[in-house]
Design an enzyme around this catalytic site. Structure first.
Site, PDB file in Angstrom:
ATOM      1  N   HIS A  58      -1.981  25.001  42.167  1.00 47.30           N
ATOM      2  CA  HIS A  58      -3.436  25.166  42.220  1.00 47.30           C
ATOM      3  C   HIS A  58      -3.814  26.223  41.189  1.00 47.30           C
ATOM      4  CE1 HIS A  58      -4.063  23.601  46.601  1.00 47.30           C
ATOM      5  NE2 HIS A  58      -3.283  22.802  45.888  1.00 47.30           N
ATOM      6  N   GLU A  60      -5.529  28.900  41.284  1.00 50.58           N
ATOM      7  CA  GLU A  60      -5.385  30.290  41.705  1.00 50.58           C
ATOM      8  C   GLU A  60      -3.945  30.766  41.547  1.00 50.58           C
ATOM      9  OE1 GLU A  60      -8.302  28.463  44.824  1.00 50.58           O
ATOM     10  OE2 GLU A  60      -6.657  27.774  43.555  1.00 50.58           O
ATOM     11  N   CYS A  91      -3.669  29.233  48.933  1.00 49.53           N
ATOM     12  CA  CYS A  91      -4.147  30.165  47.916  1.00 49.53           C
ATOM     13  C   CYS A  91      -4.699  31.448  48.536  1.00 49.53           C
ATOM     14  CB  CYS A  91      -5.187  29.486  47.027  1.00 49.53           C
ATOM     15  SG  CYS A  91      -4.448  28.145  46.046  1.00 49.53           S
TER      16      CYS A  91
END
Length: 154
Positions: A58, A60, A91
């Site tokens: 992801h 992040e 995250c």
């Protein structure tokens, strides 16, 4: 530092640029940047789950990994994370483990958001770290980008 500033808008624009790059590469258009306490962008990330065949890629996580390498430390104390979509549980957990000082996100995620939309991982009273959370910064353009992306996939 809880008030929205011109710098918040500037850094969110940088996260949006990362989201646009992700979209151009066929990924869900979500982007992030990590900013040090001195105001320097030390990590950039865009969703890479498809390109990397990695469920943890992801934006992040990608941005925090880069920031950790820049600081040569897994603790990102004093840093801020700007992301175009409310972080998921994975995250949010990573943000807390990194001891991030501040999270600024744009659009809420009613399906997987872990900052209040679905779950409340951030600043849970039983966890030992608190992170300032600012929601809704440039939410409209970020939400529209996501809607457009998914509409084109249907």
């Amino acid at each position: 530092m809880s008030d929205l500033t011109e710098l918040d808008l500037q850094y969110m624009q940088e996260a949006i640029a990362e989201a646009e790059r992700a979209s151009a590469d066929g990924e869900v258009p979500v982007g992030a940047v990590v900013v040090s306490s001195s105001g320097e962008v030390i990590g950039r990330g865009q969703n890479r789950v498809i390109r990397d065949s990695d469920p943890t890629a992801h934006c992040e996580i990608v941005a925090m990994r880069e920031a950790g390498r820049a600081l040569e430390n897994y603790r990102l104390t004093g840093c801020s994370l700007y992301v175009t979509l409310e972080p998921c549980a994975m995250c949010a957990g990573a943000i807390l483990h990194a001891r991030m000082a501040r999270l600024v996100y744009a659009a809420a995620d009613p399906k997987a958001g872990a900052c209040g939309s679905v779950l409340s991982v951030m600043n849970h009273p039983q966890l030992n770290h608190r992170c300032e959370v600012v929601a809704g910064v440039l939410a409209e353009p970020c939400g529209a980008m996501l809607q457009s992306f998914f509409r084109s996939r249907r």
